[in-house]
Design a protein around this motif. Structure first.
Motif, PDB file in Angstrom:
ATOM      1  N   GLN A  57      73.964  37.036 120.529  1.00  0.00           N
ATOM      2  CA  GLN A  57      73.010  36.231 121.357  1.00  0.00           C
ATOM      3  C   GLN A  57      72.127  35.105 120.172  1.00  0.00           C
ATOM      4  O   GLN A  57      70.832  35.182 120.373  1.00  0.00           O
ATOM      5  CB  GLN A  57      72.087  36.759 122.176  1.00  0.00           C
ATOM      6  CG  GLN A  57      72.756  37.469 123.455  1.00  0.00           C
ATOM      7  CD  GLN A  57      71.933  38.456 124.421  1.00  0.00           C
ATOM      8  OE1 GLN A  57      71.054  39.126 123.690  1.00  0.00           O
ATOM      9  NE2 GLN A  57      72.191  38.127 125.555  1.00  0.00           N
ATOM     10  N   ALA A  62      73.434  42.100 121.276  1.00  0.00           N
ATOM     11  CA  ALA A  62      72.842  43.092 121.995  1.00  0.00           C
ATOM     12  C   ALA A  62      73.835  43.858 122.331  1.00  0.00           C
ATOM     13  O   ALA A  62      75.159  43.539 122.790  1.00  0.00           O
ATOM     14  CB  ALA A  62      72.253  42.311 123.254  1.00  0.00           C
ATOM     15  N   GLU A 105      62.175  41.195 127.146  1.00  0.00           N
ATOM     16  CA  GLU A 105      63.391  41.021 126.115  1.00  0.00           C
ATOM     17  C   GLU A 105      64.438  41.925 126.791  1.00  0.00           C
ATOM     18  O   GLU A 105      65.865  41.474 126.884  1.00  0.00           O
ATOM     19  CB  GLU A 105      63.145  41.434 124.888  1.00  0.00           C
ATOM     20  CG  GLU A 105      64.282  41.136 123.946  1.00  0.00           C
ATOM     21  CD  GLU A 105      63.847  41.376 122.433  1.00  0.00           C
ATOM     22  OE1 GLU A 105      65.061  41.111 121.516  1.00  0.00           O
ATOM     23  OE2 GLU A 105      63.022  41.866 122.206  1.00  0.00           O
ATOM     24  N   ASN A 108      65.994  39.852 129.452  1.00  0.00           N
ATOM     25  CA  ASN A 108      66.638  38.524 129.050  1.00  0.00           C
ATOM     26  C   ASN A 108      68.176  39.166 128.256  1.00  0.00           C
ATOM     27  O   ASN A 108      69.292  38.428 128.444  1.00  0.00           O
ATOM     28  CB  ASN A 108      65.786  37.820 127.703  1.00  0.00           C
ATOM     29  CG  ASN A 108      66.615  36.874 127.369  1.00  0.00           C
ATOM     30  OD1 ASN A 108      66.903  35.762 128.065  1.00  0.00           O
ATOM     31  ND2 ASN A 108      66.634  36.616 125.962  1.00  0.00           N
ATOM     32  N   ARG A 109      68.074  40.166 127.446  1.00  0.00           N
ATOM     33  CA  ARG A 109      69.473  40.587 127.019  1.00  0.00           C
ATOM     34  C   ARG A 109      70.377  41.095 127.965  1.00  0.00           C
ATOM     35  O   ARG A 109      71.767  40.549 127.861  1.00  0.00           O
ATOM     36  CB  ARG A 109      69.131  41.684 125.983  1.00  0.00           C
ATOM     37  CG  ARG A 109      68.230  41.329 124.870  1.00  0.00           C
ATOM     38  CD  ARG A 109      68.754  40.466 124.167  1.00  0.00           C
ATOM     39  NE  ARG A 109      67.844  40.236 122.737  1.00  0.00           N
ATOM     40  CZ  ARG A 109      67.660  39.188 121.893  1.00  0.00           C
ATOM     41  NH1 ARG A 109      68.882  38.473 121.652  1.00  0.00           N
ATOM     42  NH2 ARG A 109      66.899  39.162 120.803  1.00  0.00           N
ATOM     43  N   VAL A 148      69.500  49.240 126.130  1.00  0.00           N
ATOM     44  CA  VAL A 148      70.090  47.956 125.181  1.00  0.00           C
ATOM     45  C   VAL A 148      69.713  48.292 123.999  1.00  0.00           C
ATOM     46  O   VAL A 148      68.232  48.450 123.460  1.00  0.00           O
ATOM     47  CB  VAL A 148      69.404  46.734 125.615  1.00  0.00           C
ATOM     48  CG1 VAL A 148      69.844  45.546 124.817  1.00  0.00           C
ATOM     49  CG2 VAL A 148      69.809  46.428 127.121  1.00  0.00           C
ATOM     50  N   ARG A 150      69.236  46.307 120.318  1.00  0.00           N
ATOM     51  CA  ARG A 150      69.203  45.124 119.700  1.00  0.00           C
ATOM     52  C   ARG A 150      69.532  45.093 118.122  1.00  0.00           C
ATOM     53  O   ARG A 150      68.919  45.961 117.497  1.00  0.00           O
ATOM     54  CB  ARG A 150      67.999  44.204 119.966  1.00  0.00           C
ATOM     55  CG  ARG A 150      67.969  43.056 119.233  1.00  0.00           C
ATOM     56  CD  ARG A 150      66.268  42.525 119.224  1.00  0.00           C
ATOM     57  NE  ARG A 150      65.574  43.486 118.599  1.00  0.00           N
ATOM     58  CZ  ARG A 150      64.051  43.584 119.007  1.00  0.00           C
ATOM     59  NH1 ARG A 150      63.620  42.812 119.798  1.00  0.00           N
ATOM     60  NH2 ARG A 150      63.367  44.457 118.397  1.00  0.00           N
TER      61      ARG A 150
END
Length: 156
Positions: A57, A62, A105, A108-109, A148, A150
């Motif tokens: 991304q 991610a 976040e 979003n991810r 998730v 990151r």
């Protein structure tokens, strides 16, 4: 659930997928959706390498941990921790950290990951519309069974 049966089937193929992702002339067969992660366990000090689904991304890679309750590796990243990700045939030294479930976040991810292919959200029993995003209830449910991580490139 569909997703747990699917994940069990995929787990049995992990060694072959790792090999495939590290062969220069063949990695492209699986690289669009799979990467390998290599890390040293925070407590055990043992070396691990396995395939993961990822979404690049721009600012980060991610990794959606679909069975967080049944998986241990991602817990190494509950605070920042180094790993090497092999993405599209290229190794990257990165720092990973777990995103807070329910955070913007996180939404979003996960939304970006789900938007890649219609079958992905269905694996988790989620009806997903990219134009709308995740509802509060969907985020809560995903936060209970998924995580998730990151990954960001290590700045030299």
């Amino acid at each position: 659930m569909i997703w747990s049966r699917t994940l069990s089937s995929i787990d049995s193929m992990n060694p072959a997928l790792v090999q495939l992702l590290h062969v220069p002339v063949l990695h492209w067969l699986a690289s669009p959706g799979l990467a390998t992660i290599s890390l040293r366990g925070r407590r055990s000090g043992k070396f691990f390498r396995f395939p993961v689904g990822y979404h690049d991304q721009r600012d980060a890679v991610a990794v959606f941990v679909s069975d967080a309750t049944g998986s241990q590796w991602w817990r190494n990243f509950q605070s920042s921790w180094p790993a090497t990700l092999r993405v599209r045939g290229r190794s990257r030294e990165m720092i990973g950290d777990v995103l807070e479930p329910g955070s913007p976040e996180f939404a979003n991810r996960v939304g970006g990951f789900f938007a890649r292919a219609a079958f992905i959200p269905r694996m988790f029993g989620v009806e997903f519309d990219p134009a709308v995003g995740l509802s509060h209830e969907q985020m809560k449910a995903l936060g209970e069974r998924a995580a998730v991580v990151r990954f960001r490139v290590v700045q030299s």
